[in-house]
Every structure is written in C-alpha cells, then in structure tokens.
Design a protein around this motif. Sequence first.
Motif, PDB file in Angstrom:
ATOM      1  N   MET A  21      33.200  -4.493 -55.482  1.00  0.00           N
ATOM      2  CA  MET A  21      32.633  -4.894 -54.120  1.00  0.00           C
ATOM      3  C   MET A  21      33.395  -4.716 -53.220  1.00  0.00           C
ATOM      4  O   MET A  21      31.930  -6.208 -51.866  1.00  0.00           O
ATOM      5  N   ALA A  22      33.931  -5.398 -52.078  1.00  0.00           N
ATOM      6  CA  ALA A  22      34.627  -6.015 -51.035  1.00  0.00           C
ATOM      7  C   ALA A  22      33.513  -4.731 -50.378  1.00  0.00           C
ATOM      8  O   ALA A  22      33.246  -4.554 -49.232  1.00  0.00           O
ATOM      9  N   GLY A  23      34.358  -3.741 -50.829  1.00  0.00           N
ATOM     10  CA  GLY A  23      33.325  -2.349 -49.812  1.00  0.00           C
ATOM     11  C   GLY A  23      32.116  -2.180 -49.428  1.00  0.00           C
ATOM     12  O   GLY A  23      31.971  -1.350 -48.638  1.00  0.00           O
ATOM     13  N   PRO A  26      28.449  -4.579 -46.745  1.00  0.00           N
ATOM     14  CA  PRO A  26      27.421  -4.441 -45.719  1.00  0.00           C
ATOM     15  C   PRO A  26      26.600  -4.063 -46.374  1.00  0.00           C
ATOM     16  O   PRO A  26      25.020  -4.166 -45.877  1.00  0.00           O
ATOM     17  N   VAL A  27      26.452  -2.976 -46.898  1.00  0.00           N
ATOM     18  CA  VAL A  27      25.358  -1.630 -47.364  1.00  0.00           C
ATOM     19  C   VAL A  27      24.389  -3.073 -48.602  1.00  0.00           C
ATOM     20  O   VAL A  27      23.286  -2.993 -48.689  1.00  0.00           O
ATOM     21  N   VAL A  28      24.527  -4.383 -49.121  1.00  0.00           N
ATOM     22  CA  VAL A  28      24.078  -4.775 -49.963  1.00  0.00           C
ATOM     23  C   VAL A  28      23.488  -5.750 -49.374  1.00  0.00           C
ATOM     24  O   VAL A  28      22.523  -6.155 -49.323  1.00  0.00           O
ATOM     25  N   THR A  35      22.972 -11.692 -45.146  1.00  0.00           N
ATOM     26  CA  THR A  35      23.975 -11.449 -44.876  1.00  0.00           C
ATOM     27  C   THR A  35      25.279 -11.426 -45.059  1.00  0.00           C
ATOM     28  O   THR A  35      25.197 -11.484 -46.614  1.00  0.00           O
ATOM     29  N   VAL A  36      25.711 -10.720 -44.233  1.00  0.00           N
ATOM     30  CA  VAL A  36      27.533  -9.421 -45.138  1.00  0.00           C
ATOM     31  C   VAL A  36      28.108 -11.308 -45.909  1.00  0.00           C
ATOM     32  O   VAL A  36      28.142 -11.400 -46.910  1.00  0.00           O
ATOM     33  N   SER A  37      28.212 -12.775 -45.354  1.00  0.00           N
ATOM     34  CA  SER A  37      28.199 -13.290 -45.875  1.00  0.00           C
ATOM     35  C   SER A  37      27.376 -14.372 -46.883  1.00  0.00           C
ATOM     36  O   SER A  37      28.595 -14.541 -48.386  1.00  0.00           O
ATOM     37  N   MET A  38      26.548 -14.385 -47.245  1.00  0.00           N
ATOM     38  CA  MET A  38      25.405 -13.903 -48.540  1.00  0.00           C
ATOM     39  C   MET A  38      25.724 -13.465 -49.699  1.00  0.00           C
ATOM     40  O   MET A  38      25.884 -13.554 -50.193  1.00  0.00           O
ATOM     41  N   ALA A  39      26.205 -12.036 -49.393  1.00  0.00           N
ATOM     42  CA  ALA A  39      26.749 -11.136 -49.841  1.00  0.00           C
ATOM     43  C   ALA A  39      27.562 -11.012 -50.484  1.00  0.00           C
ATOM     44  O   ALA A  39      27.859 -10.723 -52.039  1.00  0.00           O
ATOM     45  N   GLY A  40      28.729 -12.098 -49.879  1.00  0.00           N
ATOM     46  CA  GLY A  40      29.731 -12.278 -50.066  1.00  0.00           C
ATOM     47  C   GLY A  40      30.547 -12.853 -51.154  1.00  0.00           C
ATOM     48  O   GLY A  40      30.970 -13.137 -52.086  1.00  0.00           O
ATOM     49  N   GLN A  41      29.223 -13.737 -51.404  1.00  0.00           N
ATOM     50  CA  GLN A  41      29.364 -14.966 -52.067  1.00  0.00           C
ATOM     51  C   GLN A  41      29.176 -14.452 -53.897  1.00  0.00           C
ATOM     52  O   GLN A  41      29.139 -15.175 -54.801  1.00  0.00           O
ATOM     53  N   MET A  42      28.536 -13.263 -53.919  1.00  0.00           N
ATOM     54  CA  MET A  42      28.482 -12.358 -55.619  1.00  0.00           C
ATOM     55  C   MET A  42      29.787 -12.529 -55.547  1.00  0.00           C
ATOM     56  O   MET A  42      30.125 -12.179 -56.918  1.00  0.00           O
ATOM     57  N   GLY A  95      23.870 -14.357 -60.229  1.00  0.00           N
ATOM     58  CA  GLY A  95      23.124 -14.791 -61.635  1.00  0.00           C
ATOM     59  C   GLY A  95      23.851 -13.575 -62.161  1.00  0.00           C
ATOM     60  O   GLY A  95      24.722 -13.725 -63.611  1.00  0.00           O
ATOM     61  N   SER A  96      23.434 -11.872 -61.982  1.00  0.00           N
ATOM     62  CA  SER A  96      24.103 -10.986 -62.528  1.00  0.00           C
ATOM     63  C   SER A  96      25.885 -11.196 -62.337  1.00  0.00           C
ATOM     64  O   SER A  96      26.410 -10.491 -63.617  1.00  0.00           O
ATOM     65  N   ARG A  97      25.714 -11.178 -61.103  1.00  0.00           N
ATOM     66  CA  ARG A  97      27.829 -11.608 -61.095  1.00  0.00           C
ATOM     67  C   ARG A  97      28.105 -12.790 -62.322  1.00  0.00           C
ATOM     68  O   ARG A  97      29.523 -12.312 -62.490  1.00  0.00           O
ATOM     69  N   VAL A  98      27.621 -14.031 -61.818  1.00  0.00           N
ATOM     70  CA  VAL A  98      28.530 -14.265 -62.715  1.00  0.00           C
ATOM     71  C   VAL A  98      28.134 -14.255 -64.139  1.00  0.00           C
ATOM     72  O   VAL A  98      29.434 -14.666 -65.060  1.00  0.00           O
TER      73      VAL A  98
END
Length: 411
Positions: A21-23, A26-28, A35-42, A95-98
């Motif tokens: 997921m870390a890689g 950016p595309v997510v 933002t990337v920071s918000m996507a990083g919360q997954m 939610g899906s990542r949880v």
Amino acid sequence: MRRIWLLILGAFTLGLDAYVMAGLLPVVADDLDTTVSMAGQMVTAYTLAYAVSAPLVAGLLSGTRPGVLLVVALAVFTLGNAVTAVSTSVAVLLGSRVIAGAGAGVFSALATAGASALAPEGRQGRALALVMGGMSAGTVLGVPVGVLVAEEAGWRATMWLVTGLGVVALAGLCVRLPRIPASPGVPIRARFGALTDRRVAPVVGVSFLAAVASLGLYTYLAPVLGAAGVDAGGTAPYLWAWGIGGVLGSVVAGPLLDRTGRAAALVTAVLVVLVLAEGALPPLGAAAFPALVLWGAAGWALQVPQQQRLLALRGGDGDATVALALNNSALYLGSAIGSGLGGLALAGGLPAERLPWLAAGVAVLGLGLHLAAGRRAPRGGAPGRGPEGAPGREPEGAPERVSGREPEGSR
C-alpha cells in the motif's frame, strides 16, 4: 511441514497487503482526488485495526476451534481487500482497510500458533520460520509484483491480486487444513494477565522497539538512499537487497533455533547485527548492499525466537495465542510509530542520512531491555537443568527449548 503450506500462503498474502500500500499512495490519492497524506491514513487504519484485533479477538475466542477462526479471519481479510478494490471514496477506503487489518491481525496470530501445533516435535522453530518467511516473501516478491501490476493496470488491479490470493488460501483452508487442537478458553483475568505478565512484557517490548528501529526506518529508505546519491529510479536493487535478506533471515532462524534451542541467545545476536547494520548505512552510502541484507535478515529473523519464547512462556496456559497476538500487535504499532517519528524528524530538519543512526539507537534500547530482562528473570526450580536433570535449560524467563513446554516453576 506440508500441512502448514496454506498458512504460509495466507501469511504471504498478508505480507503483500501490508507493505504494497505504501507504494500505491500517490496513485490512490490521484484516483480518489485526495492528498497523499490523507491516502496514507489507509495504512494507519490497517495497522491500528491489526494491532487491536489480534489480542482482543484471539483472546475472546481462544476456546473456539482454531481452524474455524482461521477461515473466518481470512474471509474477513479477503472481504476487506475486495471492498478496497472497489472503493470510490476516502471513507469507504478507510473502512475497508479497517476490515482487512482486523482479519489480518487475527489470522497472523492464529497462523503462528497453528503452525507450531501442527509441526512435528522438535521442528516448531522451522514451522514458525516458514510462516514468517511467507510474510517476508510477500514483501520481497509480492510487493514489487504488486507495484508493477499497478503501473500496468492501476492500483485496483493490485488489490484484486491480493483478493485473489486470499480466495485461493481461503478455499484451501476450507478443504485441506488439518484439525488444530483448540486451546482452553481464557478467562478475562488471564487475558489481562498476558498484558501484565512480567515475563511476557519484556519480550513484547523488545519486539516493539525492534519494529520501530527496523520497519520504521524501512519506510524512509528511499530518502536515506537519496542522501547517499542514489536517484529515485535506482532504489529498487537496494529494496531487493533488504527483502532478500529478510527471507534468508526468517528461513535460517528456524533451523538454527531448533538446532541450538537457545532462543534468548539468538535474540541477542540478532539485535547486535541489527544495530551494526543500521549504524553502517550512513558511512557506506551507495555501497550499503551488505548492510541492507544484514538489516533485512536481522529484522525478520528476530520474530522466530521471539514467538517461540512466548509459546514456551504461555504454552502451559490457554492464552498462548493471546501472547502471540500481543507480539504481532507490537510489531505493527512499532512500525507505525517508527514511521511517524521518522516523518517528524525529517519534517523538523533532520538530514535523512542520520535516520539510520536514530534507528540503531532504538535498537540499542531494545537490546538493553532484552539483556536487563534476562538478568532480572526469576530463577525457579533448578537453574540450568531440564525436567529430567539434563543440562542446557536456562532458568525461567529465558525459555530456550522449542518444544513449547513451560520452564520449571513458572506457573
């Protein structure tokens, strides 16, 4: 050992999902218009769900048949990844990542305990190593493939790949998983006792500090290499070096543990290697391949003796799975906290090339805790003597035999 290959496949899928997921951030972020920071919360959502679910669910349901729980946990994990693949908003994504993290946490704890239970006498270390090797292989083999799939077909295709692997492992577990003996139900007091057990807490604390030092630093390997003059497009060989070392370390640690029976001594040696390897990264710079291999090997090998020590400490009680789950939670929390601290350090102006020294310092703390806990361990029974008076057994608090039996006088 053929009886645990489905557990290894499940562990491989978990390793792929946790690190790929870390890689894809950016595309997510671009696809979901965030933002990337918000996507990083997954990643944070997955990590925290993993950390909380592992000891809580495994403890509450420890009296249930392990095979049933393994199937349910892997089904939840697979469902979460399928929802991730079709997510159209940040809320659904988180939610899906949880969901995926909760299933992964329970499956990981049960898989390690199940592998030890299914292994022949004297080969539990190898079984634990193979499961850990499956997870590390998910990183070194699965993550590059997952990123490549994302580059060719989009990040959702990568998540469908993870989902497909989960379905295969799930189908196999439903059909071929041997019966795993159920451990007795764990009373509430005993579950909390695993958290406060003065024998268990230092072991888990060492795992936490090692994860901060190793997995936390891995998050920032690219900027560390960049500071050494390696451009962004040239980091792949270094990532492979770390991952290959991880596979080798996790696989070799099991036979070594079975042969020597000295888990505490192996932990000491591995932590020393971790400190030296991370400390050598800045002076080696672009020539850091040997240090990366040793770092990866030490980081992944550590959990084989750590898990065996927990099984030996709690194996006579019904909450061995709780202790393993607690250890797995410490790994994920350590990874998250290490990443967060590394980000704060870089944001505060710390040069990236100094991060490995900070990580090595945390590893030194883990080594100190391990050695101090060994010195403080209570000595019950006849120190240095086995149950039949055979030499070679260490005192309580430093279980060394891979049979999973509790040391003398520990209950």
